[in-house]
Design an enzyme around this catalytic site. Structure first.
Site, PDB file in Angstrom:
ATOM      1  N   GLU A  64       0.847  -1.201   0.000  1.00 12.13           N
ATOM      2  CA  GLU A  64       0.000   0.000   0.000  1.00 12.13           C
ATOM      3  C   GLU A  64       0.886   1.257   0.000  1.00 12.13           C
ATOM      4  OE1 GLU A  64      -2.092   0.769   3.795  1.00 12.13           O
ATOM      5  OE2 GLU A  64      -1.267   2.734   3.328  1.00 12.13           O
ATOM      6  N   GLU A 142       6.003   3.639  11.536  1.00 11.13           N
ATOM      7  CA  GLU A 142       4.569   3.549  11.813  1.00 11.13           C
ATOM      8  C   GLU A 142       4.334   2.529  12.937  1.00 11.13           C
ATOM      9  OE1 GLU A 142       2.228   2.874   8.280  1.00 11.13           O
ATOM     10  OE2 GLU A 142       0.398   2.506   9.446  1.00 11.13           O
ATOM     11  N   LYS A 846     -18.757  24.283   1.338  1.00 12.74           N
ATOM     12  CA  LYS A 846     -19.789  24.724   2.277  1.00 12.74           C
ATOM     13  C   LYS A 846     -19.990  23.667   3.350  1.00 12.74           C
ATOM     14  CE  LYS A 846     -22.292  27.232  -1.284  1.00 12.74           C
ATOM     15  NZ  LYS A 846     -22.753  26.624  -2.545  1.00 12.74           N
ATOM     16  N   LYS A 848     -21.681  20.782   5.390  1.00 11.41           N
ATOM     17  CA  LYS A 848     -22.473  19.693   4.823  1.00 11.41           C
ATOM     18  C   LYS A 848     -23.794  19.467   5.570  1.00 11.41           C
ATOM     19  CE  LYS A 848     -19.357  18.346   1.769  1.00 11.41           C
ATOM     20  NZ  LYS A 848     -18.946  19.746   1.589  1.00 11.41           N
TER      21      LYS A 848
HETATM   22 ZN    ZN Z   1       0.877   2.662   6.724  1.00 15.16          ZN
END
Ligand code: ZN
Length: 950
Positions: A64, A142, A846, A848
């Site tokens: 990813e 991470e 704007k 929502k």
């Molecule tokens: Zn990640």
């Protein structure tokens, strides 16, 4: 090749939808919304980390990351993010057990260019060698960021205890140990070629263009994605069976929490989505109203909070999860807590399934679907792309909102499966440190596991239900009248206006002129005089609010179930009450709340002790937060006069007594003033009535007098000296990360100044991230942004690092800015126009929903600036900002008039490096240390109070 199905929509949903399937079997959902102020797309790939090769944990997640690092058509690693940030957009992605989801948002006019770049992720990514090395470090940081987080630790412990031959016990994030391997690039490519097949992908495109146009884009950009005709992932082996269930786990947390977590492992519930038996059960188990399980536990001093919900896993099994936050007494008597829980379930089994409960849930979820507020395009796309993997396309909007069919037997069967054989009980508390001798290898969590002992087993097998009498009560807040007061909205005012204006009370009102939903928002700030000033009073105030919330819990929970939410907070020493939802029952509810507040006088020491214990634990846990989340709290007392040093909270609470509380409570409401904002489906008359009535309830009950604005103490921002200051805090040995915030102070937030800062933030954002995170790999959390403190603008750089010390980071930030001078002076007019377009596109967004609109206007009421048209003013001024303005700002704020304050959090791991650089910088007079927060504050000059009501 395309097909058209009738997609079920909510009654107030005006968007057009179409689903098509491309030649390569990629299923796409096109959403055309002519009112959209942003466009977006999301791609969900039906592969996740459960399919990681056994010897490469984290591969799906790493992949990813790698798709962002350049494609054959757009080889530059920052091309995609540069394009988005220049076009009012951003992107992100996540990897879960069975899915990898990628999404972005951008301004409407740039969607085609973004789709072109985005689609290449799935057509021909580069996986360049150089990026493989770097991005592996990003994945590792991470993981380092997560390693001390209880939620990650508990999840991995749960998963690692699955049967060893099943996929469920994998480790999904990955780190250097699991990924650093000579063949890793080949592994990535092999994984990609195997699983990234068009037939397993679901694409959502959301824009303001018509369906035909979007259909063309889908064809043009996504038809080249290869299709391997793969079957979706399917799992056969159950991770939990009777052999590894029916036991009691004890776990030592990082934070000081007491928790009892109960999981019943059930067969796959997703296939019953039309009947949704799990939602019926989680509704009853998680209830907080009268007669609920939580109410019983609280009455017995055993718990403070409870939640229940179900989760579907692997298309193979489900779980029903109950999380109970215990008191000290609750931990010591956990058997009793379990007994109450099992008695409650026994009661549900014996009383049988109640159709009225199902009908209430069904009615409310239908109402909610039909009156749903629009979300941001990107979060809507993201969620739809994921739902497309599980629901038939016709139902993709409506699921999982509806509980279509009542099936009494199915619900009863499900309740009957809640027993001691398939339960997993986990007790979480630091009290178990001694007996927890086992260690989970990846996160290092200490735990123990034992069979549920014979005695407890017998109690749970034959729970006495005489302690539990009754089912929950029907909800009296269900809205009946859903009519709009007017449909003639064109003549209504655009902005809130004052309908009452007295020294002690102002009421701002705006009847909805846009959303046309039977909803409203009421916000009120109740100010007292000096009684809430200073740290001691703030702590007493926190205790008071906690006790009040508990007093209101049963009623406010009922209202919340009927989509009438409520929150009570303290802001700047005042009480802020906010209530929003369907307007029909709102005035009635508001009166109830004011009556409770006016009668509130808690003198029960046992109840006080429970809230005291809970707040004490919150304060103790402050130091266990992630450094980057915490560091702003430590900056506060250095930049604003009412800021509180988090380190003082616990010692001050320790010295706070019940008697002091009683005095505080008695004196709290001697003087009162009110500021209101009401928006939505309401009329001026109704609003006038309930605001006056509510105020009178309080004035009379408390015999209070009116507080004038001059009696409210002012709060001022501190003027930083023209120097480079720093303040540091050692984080001790438990924290492996260091962190830094570098604040550069500017001036008051005029429209002009605010816009210039937005340009600067847009120009710096991507290059700063690319340089310090991607190239220098200093840490996973790397941000730059402009901020406002009490109307004073500033620019902030923030890094959390697992490799370098704050002093080092501080130098790298300065070096970055030095090197960026050249780039600043070389920005072309064409580029600058692109930034301008991006800002225009952001400002054009704007609100929502009525609630978002009310939040924006509420800021204006609270800060007494009342620029309700701020966004429009910014939009009309943006054309006047010149490149030279922004270049001048850059030079002023970062160099010529530099007023800089660094906050340094030093991990022991980086202490040596930090001291070495610090000594050198001090010796060269580059920096100056703030020794005492109070001393610094007292010797500083202050800005005026720009938010004063006077
Ligand atoms: Zn990640």
């Amino acid at each position: 090749m395309s097909t058209l199905q009738r997609i079920i929509k909510g009654a107030s949903d005006l968007r057009n939808y179409k689903s098509i399937t491309l030649k390569n079997k990629l299923q796409c959902l096109l959403v055309s919304d002519e009112k959209a102020d942003k466009s977006s797309a999301a791609m969900n790939v039906n592969v996740g980390h459960l399919q990681d090769p056994i010897d490469r944990p984290g591969l799906a997640h790493f992949l990813e990351h790698m798709l962002f690092m350049g494609t054959e058509k757009y080889p530059n690693q920052s091309e995609y993010s540069d394009y988005l940030s220049k076009n009012g957009g951003y992107s992100n992605a996540y990897t879960s057990q069975m899915e990898t989801n990628y999404y972005f948002a951008c301004q409407n006019s740039s969607i085609e260019g973004a789709l072109d770049r985005f689609s290449q992720f799935f057509v021909k990514p580069l996986f360049s060698e150089a990026c493989v090395e770097k991005e592996m470090n990003a994945v590792d940081s991470e993981h380092q960021k997560n390693i001390m987080q209880d939620s990650w630790r508990f999840l991995q412990l749960f998963r690692s205890s699955a049967h060893k031959h099943t996929e469920f016990c994998k480790f999904g994030t990955g780190n250097l140990q699991t990924l650093s391997h000579p063949t890793i690039r080949d592994d990535l490519i092999q994984f990609y070629n195997k699983y990234y097949s068009a037939n397993l992908m679901r694409l959502v495109i959301y824009s303001n263009k018509d369906i035909a146009q979007m259909e063309n884009w889908a064809q043009n950009y996504f038809s080249d994605i290869p299709n391997n005709d793969l079957l979706p992932p399917s799992f056969k082996a159950l991770p939990f069976t009777q052999e590894n269930l029916g036991n009691l786990w004890k776990v030592v947390p990082i934070k000081d929490i007491h928790q009892l977590s109960i999981k019943w492992i059930l067969p796959d519930m997703r296939k019953y989505y039309k009947n949704n038996p799990a939602s019926y059960l989680s509704h009853l188990l998680g209830h907080e109203g009268e007669n609920s399980l939580l109410s019983i536990l609280i009455k017995n001093g055993l718990a403070v909070e409870l939640s229940a919900g179900n989760q579907n896993e692997q298309n193979l099994w489900s779980s029903m999860n109950i999380e109970i936050s215990l008191t000290n007494k609750g931990v010591e008597n956990y058997e009793q807590v379990l007994q109450y829980l099992f008695s409650y379930i026994q009661m549900l089994k014996e009383k049988g399934v109640q159709e009225w409960v199902f009908n209430e849930i069904q009615m409310l979820s239908k109402l909610n679907f039909d009156n749903k507020d629009n979300e941001k395009p990107e979060s809507y796309s993201l969620s739809l792309a994921s739902r497309m993997q599980y629901y038939p396309i016709e139902e993709v909007l409506v699921q999982p909102y509806l509980n279509e069919q009542y099936d009494k037997n199915l619900i009863q069967d499900t309740i009957n499966q809640f027993n001691i054989e398939n339960v997993r009980i986990t007790l979480i508390s630091k009290k178990f440190a001694e007996e927890c001798q086992l260690t989970e290898p990846i996160y290092g969590t200490q735990y123990s596991v034992e069979q549920i002992n014979e005695q407890l087993r017998n109690i749970l097998l034959n729970p006495k239900i005489d302690v539990i009498h009754d089912l929950i009560k029907p909800n009296t807040f269900l809205p009946k009248n859903m009519d709009l007061f007017t449909k003639e909205i064109d003549t209504l005012p655009q902005y809130p206006f004052l309908i009452r204006n007295e020294e002690f009370s102002e009421v701002w009102f705006k009847q909805d002129n846009h959303f046309q939903k039977p909803k409203a928002s009421v916000k009120v700030k109740i100010s007292f005089n000096q009684q809430t000033k200073g740290i001691k009073n703030q702590i007493l105030f926190a205790l008071w609010i906690s006790l009040l919330k508990e007093e209101m819990r049963e009623i406010s929970y009922m209202a919340e179930m009927a989509y009438l939410g409520q929150s009570l907070n303290v802001v700047d020493g005042a009480l802020i009450l906010s209530v929003g939802g369907y307007n029909d029952s709102l005035p009635q509810y508001l009166k109830q709340i004011f009556t409770i507040i006016s009668n509130f006088n808690q003198t029960d020491k046992t109840k006080f002790d429970i809230q005291y214990e809970r707040i004490m634990r919150q304060y103790q846990n402050i130091s266990k937060m992630q450094p980057y989340q915490l560091i702003f709290n430590y900056a506060q007392p250095l930049i604003i006069t009412n800021g509180i040093n988090p380190d003082e909270l616990q010692p001050t609470l320790e010295k706070t007594t019940f008697d002091e509380y009683l005095v505080f409570q008695k004196n709290l409401m001697q003087k009162l003033s009110f500021q209101w904002l009401i928006q939505g489906n309401m009329t001026e008359e109704i609003v006038k009535n309930f605001t006056v009535e509510s105020e009178n309830i309080l004035f009379q009950a408390k015999n209070a007098t009116k507080l004038s604005p001059s009696e409210i103490s002012d709060i001022r921002a501190i003027q930083l000296p023209q120097k480079t200051m720093f303040w540091e805090k050692n984080l001790g040995s438990h924290e492996t990360n260091s962190a830094i915030v570098s604040l550069y102070q500017y001036k008051k937030d005029t429209i002009q100044n605010e816009l210039k800062m937005q340009f600067l933030a847009n120009i710096i954002k991507t290059p700063f991230f690319e340089k310090l995170r991607t190239d220098e790999q200093l840490g996973y959390v790397v941000h730059s942004l402009s901020t406002t403190t009490r109307a004073v603008l500033g620019f902030i750089f923030m890094i959390q690092s697992n490799v370098k010390s704050p002093q080092y980071l501080s130098q790298r930030i300065e070096l970055f800015l030095n090197n960026f001078k050249e780039r600043m002076s070389n920005i072309t007019d064409a580029e600058f126009e692109q930034y301008r377009q991006s800002i225009i596109s952001n400002l054009s967004q704007k609100p929502k929903s009525i609630f978002e609109e009310a939040n924006d206007n509420w800021d204006e009421v609270l800060n007494n600036q009342r620029l309700f048209n701020r966004r429009i003013q910014l939009l009309s001024e943006v054309k006047n900002v010149t490149l030279q303005d922004v270049q001048e700002l850059f030079n002023q704020i970062f160099f010529e008039e530099k007023k800089k304050l660094d906050i340094h959090f030093v991990s022991n791991n980086h202490l040596e490096e930090n001291n070495k650089i610090k000594d050198e910088r001090l010796k060269n007079n580059e920096i100056e240390q703030v020794q005492s927060v109070v001393g610094f504050r007292n010797s500083s000059s202050l800005f005026p109070d720009f938010y004063s009501r006077l």
